[in-house]
Design an enzyme around this catalytic site. Structure first.
Site, PDB file in Angstrom:
ATOM      1  CG  ASP A 123      54.828  81.233 -75.034  1.00  0.00           C
ATOM      2  OD1 ASP A 123      54.929  81.101 -73.671  1.00  0.00           O
ATOM      3  OD2 ASP A 123      53.913  80.818 -75.465  1.00  0.00           O
ATOM      4  CD  GLU A 133      48.747  78.638 -75.433  1.00  0.00           C
ATOM      5  OE1 GLU A 133      49.978  79.202 -75.235  1.00  0.00           O
ATOM      6  OE2 GLU A 133      48.640  77.979 -75.964  1.00  0.00           O
ATOM      7  CD  GLU A 182      52.088  80.600 -71.846  1.00  0.00           C
ATOM      8  OE1 GLU A 182      53.501  81.183 -71.425  1.00  0.00           O
ATOM      9  OE2 GLU A 182      51.682  80.341 -72.871  1.00  0.00           O
ATOM     10  CD  GLN A 227      48.592  77.983 -82.058  1.00  0.00           C
ATOM     11  OE1 GLN A 227      47.587  78.229 -81.679  1.00  0.00           O
ATOM     12  NE2 GLN A 227      49.621  77.084 -81.474  1.00  0.00           N
ATOM     13  CE  LYS A 265      50.413  80.480 -79.165  1.00  0.00           C
ATOM     14  NZ  LYS A 265      50.047  79.782 -77.863  1.00  0.00           N
ATOM     15  CB  THR A 285      51.161  88.292 -74.728  1.00  0.00           C
ATOM     16  OG1 THR A 285      51.345  87.644 -75.736  1.00  0.00           O
ATOM     17  CG2 THR A 285      51.791  87.165 -73.650  1.00  0.00           C
ATOM     18  CD  GLU A 296      46.439  71.278 -72.539  1.00  0.00           C
ATOM     19  OE1 GLU A 296      46.748  70.499 -71.967  1.00  0.00           O
ATOM     20  OE2 GLU A 296      46.743  72.684 -72.504  1.00  0.00           O
TER      21      GLU A 296
END
Lengths: 394, 394
Positions: free
Chosen positions: A106, A179, A181, A220, A233, A237, A338
């Site tokens: 990643d 996340e 991606e 984390q 993590k 995924t 964020e």
């Protein structure tokens, strides 16, 4: 025989042709290609056993020249009549993890994301670490927990310590995050001791998928010094089931944002591999963000060159993801930490104030890119639901 | 028929019986067991196709009860006459990577090592991070670059920046180092969402190998913030060819050093899995360190429980290593960066002052443990030579 009709405006026209692994009731998983709202069984039509396998790895390992030829044959095939038994409505098939993941890496290639996280985690320091503009920062993740879209995500448990607590406690993550991606899949690997030049990216990389790199921010934050993220993590995924061939992304190629300082020679591209791909993130059916892949600082060609510059080999099925994709605006950020600025600035979803994920939430990430024909092609989606933690000691 | 003589004092008597994958001139790799100075071909003697495979994964996946039965059958077999064709002198065989590595995780479980590195890398701070005594810190490494003893290690190239340099340069690593570790191999994996309790360690873990986790300290120092080691480690990780069954290590079990604060419940052991294993590190034939595994703070049972507590699945072939093994004394440290205190306190090897590795150096790590019969059993060795960097831009 069937003539496959591609609806006007479909994101799965002949300029896309993504590969996946599917099964129908009572049949074994095998390779198919998506055309409009249908899946064409390649094992049944192209007469090559490599497509009868339950993963794309065998086909991916055959290399770039073969990928080009097969794409041409599929284009011919689906432009004419296809045997009925080889065509399935996409709603009738189950999709599976499309390839066996070798190593999973990643990256952290969005300047906006890395700067935002720097501000959140280290408020009194420079947002970007000194190395960030010199190399694509990355780390290895857990290959064995890469799962396909549709697989429920169980809220992980682990050690967490809030800044105002004396010692860690064990329990379910209270800051479960997404996340958004993009991931790139290596088709033909490289030998130990032989770095892959940036120019070889398009020869070696088979295609791209959407990635949701689930993150338990509280786990984390406590564990990650000094060796990086681990259990925060590694619980899951998720990737989308359709691998969009790199061959379908030619029209999406753009220059990356200006890179200053100039990267070292092994990272310099002779032709650009930035990608104009537009993502959308939905939480419970409401779009909460539109991350623009074209804002990514480092290109995937640079990522692969960096990943192997020390002589590390690469293998068919290696998956390397971009890291969270965030643009400069709040509604372009690819992670809740964020978007909500560490949970302090909630957003409205379904009439409620929301920060991190709740049990029962459903997250979907989709993306499109400009197509050769002037329309757009799609990546499908990576969509997963959050289930409550099992046996958490609360 | 042959009666295998085990020399007096052999580290490979009937209380060891480690498994490996071997071939002889013109034959395919298959599973064997080492007895004294011989290798017994299990495919040829036990009549099970699982031993005709070029990796141990099939056998390991059969589970603990089967491992016990096969060990009993091998003991019977090699106590009597064995067909000539199934017995090879260990000097006549080539050993291969004994199993296909699924995910590779590296822990950081030595308090002496973590404290030494803390003092070296962060001289003005507490040597141990706040999380260190609460959980076994670990990270994922690159599974695809795990290689077997005997594979030459090419000095890696990459970005390095000395503290007195303004910007990084590209070139060969100037601070190439070893890390003497023990690695544990998962035999029977666990499902996504099902943490492995500490008590299940001995049911699930097949055996142990020696690990040399090569480290380019200059590449690592520049790249590792904030996501951990990447290219400084991923160029090669060497393991010994003989997997010592956990069943052979019963006599080596000891309590770990006292753990304070008391770990959270999921990390508490009802019976100890510290291991009294004595390692030796040789550089160019001279012993430079004797790391004591019994000093390790966290046990491998705690490592496996931690690795899966978030619901991460584990798979047959998962390799998790202990991290560098260092004792309290200088000559018990498992890495050159500690032995030479960051290169500032050279050691004498072959009449020369030495710090980090030079091209042409040969490193060998060996280990022994107490055996049930009162003698000792051996792990064999992990031995590799350093070759010059390829195409470094110096």
């Amino acid at each position: 025989m069937t003539r496959i009709e591609v609806p006007d405006g479909s994101l799965f026209g002949l300029d896309n042709l993504p590969y996946g692994v599917f099964s129908t009731q009572g049949t074994a998983p095998r390779v198919g290609v998506r055309v409009g709202d249908h899946v064409v069984d390649l094992a049944a039509t192209l007469g090559d056993d490599v497509f009868a396998q339950p993963v794309l790895n065998g086909f991916m390992a055959q290399g770039h020249a073969r990928w080009v030829r097969v794409r041409e044959r599929i284009t011919e095939l689906v432009s004419g009549d296809v045997p009925d038994a080889a065509v399935h409505a996409v709603s009738d098939v189950r999709t599976h993890l499309p390839f066996e993941v070798a190593d999973y890496v990643d990256f952290y290639a969005s300047e906006h994301h890395a700067s935002n996280l720097g501000r959140l985690f280290r408020p009194n320091a420079e947002p970007l670490m000194p190395n960030w503009k010199h190399l694509p920062v990355g780390y290895h993740g857990r290959a064995g927990t890469v799962v396909v879209s549709g697989t429920d995500v169980v809220r992980p448990c682990g050690q967490r310590k809030a800044p105002d607590e004396d010692s860690p406690t064990f329990g379910e993550s209270r800051r479960l995050d997404i996340e958004a991606e993009l991931g790139f899949v290596v088709g033909t690997g490289s030998e130990l001791g032989s770095p892959v030049p940036v120019e070889e990216f398009e020869q070696r990389v088979f295609g791209a998928v959407l990635v949701n790199d689930w993150s338990a921010r509280d786990i984390q934050a406590w564990e990650y010094v000094p060796l990086g993220p681990f259990l925060g993590k590694s619980f899951a995924t998720s990737i989308s089931p359709w691998v969009v061939p790199l061959l379908a992304l030619e029209t999406a190629r753009v220059a990356t944002p200006p890179q200053a300082p100039q990267p070292l020679p092994y990272l310099r591209e002779s032709s650009p591999w930035g990608l104009d791909i537009a993502l959308e993130v939905e939480l419970n059916g409401q779009v909460i963000s539109r991350p623009p892949y074209r804002e990514m600082y480092w290109s995937p060609a640079q990522m692969l060159a960096h990943m192997t510059v020390n002589g590390a080999s690469s293998r068919t099925g290696d998956l390397f993801a971009s890291g969270t994709i965030s643009g400069p605006e709040r509604d372009q950020r690819g992670a809740l930490i964020e978007i909500t600025w560490g949970g302090k600035e909630p957003i409205q979803v379904g009439g409620e104030e929301r920060t991190f994920l709740r049990d029962g939430d459903e997250v979907a990430i989709t993306a499109t890119a400009p197509a050769a024909s002037g329309g757009r092609i799609g990546f499908g989606e990576v969509r997963n639901r959050i289930l409550p933690a099992k046996g958490a000691q609360r």
